[in-house]
Design an enzyme around this catalytic site. Structure first.
Site, mmCIF file in Angstrom:
data_model
loop_
_atom_site.group_PDB
_atom_site.id
_atom_site.type_symbol
_atom_site.label_atom_id
_atom_site.label_comp_id
_atom_site.label_asym_id
_atom_site.label_seq_id
_atom_site.Cartn_x
_atom_site.Cartn_y
_atom_site.Cartn_z
ATOM 1 N N ASP A 33 0.633 -12.261 -0.429
ATOM 2 C CA ASP A 33 0.529 -11.366 -1.580
ATOM 3 C C ASP A 33 1.338 -11.992 -2.700
ATOM 4 O O ASP A 33 2.317 -12.712 -2.447
ATOM 5 C CB ASP A 33 1.040 -9.954 -1.272
ATOM 6 C CG ASP A 33 0.510 -8.954 -2.292
ATOM 7 O OD1 ASP A 33 -0.561 -8.359 -2.046
ATOM 8 O OD2 ASP A 33 1.143 -8.784 -3.351
ATOM 9 N N ASP A 73 -9.350 -9.644 0.573
ATOM 10 C CA ASP A 73 -9.503 -8.255 0.135
ATOM 11 C C ASP A 73 -9.153 -8.268 -1.350
ATOM 12 O O ASP A 73 -8.001 -8.123 -1.732
ATOM 13 C CB ASP A 73 -8.585 -7.331 0.935
ATOM 14 C CG ASP A 73 -8.914 -5.866 0.700
ATOM 15 O OD1 ASP A 73 -9.960 -5.585 0.100
ATOM 16 O OD2 ASP A 73 -8.116 -5.006 1.099
ATOM 17 N N CYS A 102 -12.476 -2.439 -2.326
ATOM 18 C CA CYS A 102 -12.595 -0.980 -2.203
ATOM 19 C C CYS A 102 -13.319 -0.441 -3.429
ATOM 20 O O CYS A 102 -12.945 0.563 -4.014
ATOM 21 C CB CYS A 102 -11.246 -0.304 -1.972
ATOM 22 S SG CYS A 102 -10.016 -0.662 -3.223
#
Length: 289
Positions: free
Chosen positions: A124, A169, A222
């Site tokens: 990250d 993601d 998402c």
């Protein structure tokens, strides 16, 4: 994009409050044992809609007070995210790169599927979010995870062709999770999608280079916006003939197979159809160097 009836159903579903979904941590327990323990602690649960590992909390004392939570017997993870980890098709002794991994839900799930055998590098860009990955993996006993502060848009030639599975993601508009984050309805603008799409394409292009020949690339968001999803992937495939769609059906719960269209390489989950968060998952195979 969607017809009137679908759009109305979708808007209604995005206004509903979702039931909390948890994932059974199969590194330390199984579903039956966890259900017994939760019941003893005063919680009521219902089975997942699709995934074996999923349970929905119907009623519970404060979660942080539950011994089962503090012992790492389960993790909060929406069923759509659980399905994304399943789609990766990881197995013991794989070498996996999880890009934009925080807070580590899918990372810890993949470690459980791999039975803590192999290695998962979890990136990250934000140090405080890398700490979240560390904390979650510690609580969930996911010992094969190596969290790193890393910008996924900066290529690292030393890592090219090294990974069996690379999971992206991608940063996205979050239009699939409006029921959890209602402020998205007011804060997101059409131009945000354009900026995000550019970032997603850059991450996809760079991180695809880390996949071994015969390895796999999983791209998820998402969002339910095609610009961020299948259009991105189709544009990537048009420019990269070393990748093709791979059949998702062997990795997804059977109940979801009807939601796939040929070549069965991607799926979009919708709150009004599937009862999960809105989510997109594509699985690609690298067929040559």
């Amino acid at each position: 994009l969607f017809d009137k009836n679908f759009t109305e159903d979708l808007c209604m579903a995005l206004n509903e409050r979702p039931k909390p979904c948890i994932r059974v941590n199969t590194l330390v327990t199984d579903r039956e044992e966890l259900e017994k323990q939760l019941s003893a602690e005063g919680a009521r649960v219902a089975p997942g809609l699709f995934a074996e590992e999923a349970l929905y909390i119907l009623d519970s004392p404060p979660i942080a007070q539950l011994e089962s939570f503090n012992k790492g017997l389960f993790a909060f993870q929406d069923e759509s995210s659980i399905i994304a980890s399943l789609a990766a098709g990881v197995k013991s002794n794989d070498k996996v790169l999880d890009v934009a991994a925080a807070p580590g839900g899918k990372t810890a799930h993949m470690a459980a599927i791999m039975q803590n055998k192999g290695e998962i590098i979890a990136w990250d860009i934000h140090p405080h979010r890398v700490k979240l990955i560390e904390q979650n993996c510690r609580r969930l006993k996911a010992t094969i995870v190596v969290p790193e502060v890393r910008n996924a848009k900066i290529p690292d030639k030393n890592m090219f062709n090294k990974f069996d599975k690379v999971i992206i993601d991608a940063p996205c508009s979050g239009l699939g999770v409006i029921r959890r984050k209602p402020d998205i309805k007011w804060s997101k603008k059409p131009e945000d999608i354009t900026a995000l799409k550019s970032e997603q394409k850059e991450i996809l292009e760079v991180c695809s280079k880390y996949v071994k020949p015969e390895g796999f690339l999983i791209y998820s968001t998402c969002s339910i916006e095609p610009e961020e999803n299948e259009k991105n992937v189709d544009e990537f495939l048009a420019k990269n003939d070393s990748f093709i769609y791979d059949d998702l059906r062997p990795y997804l719960p059977e109940k979801l197979h009807d939601s796939l269209e040929q070549p069965y390489g991607y799926i979009t989950l919708y709150p009004n159809i599937h009862g999960t968060d809105g989510f997109f998952i594509a699985r690609l195979k690298r067929i040559k160097a």
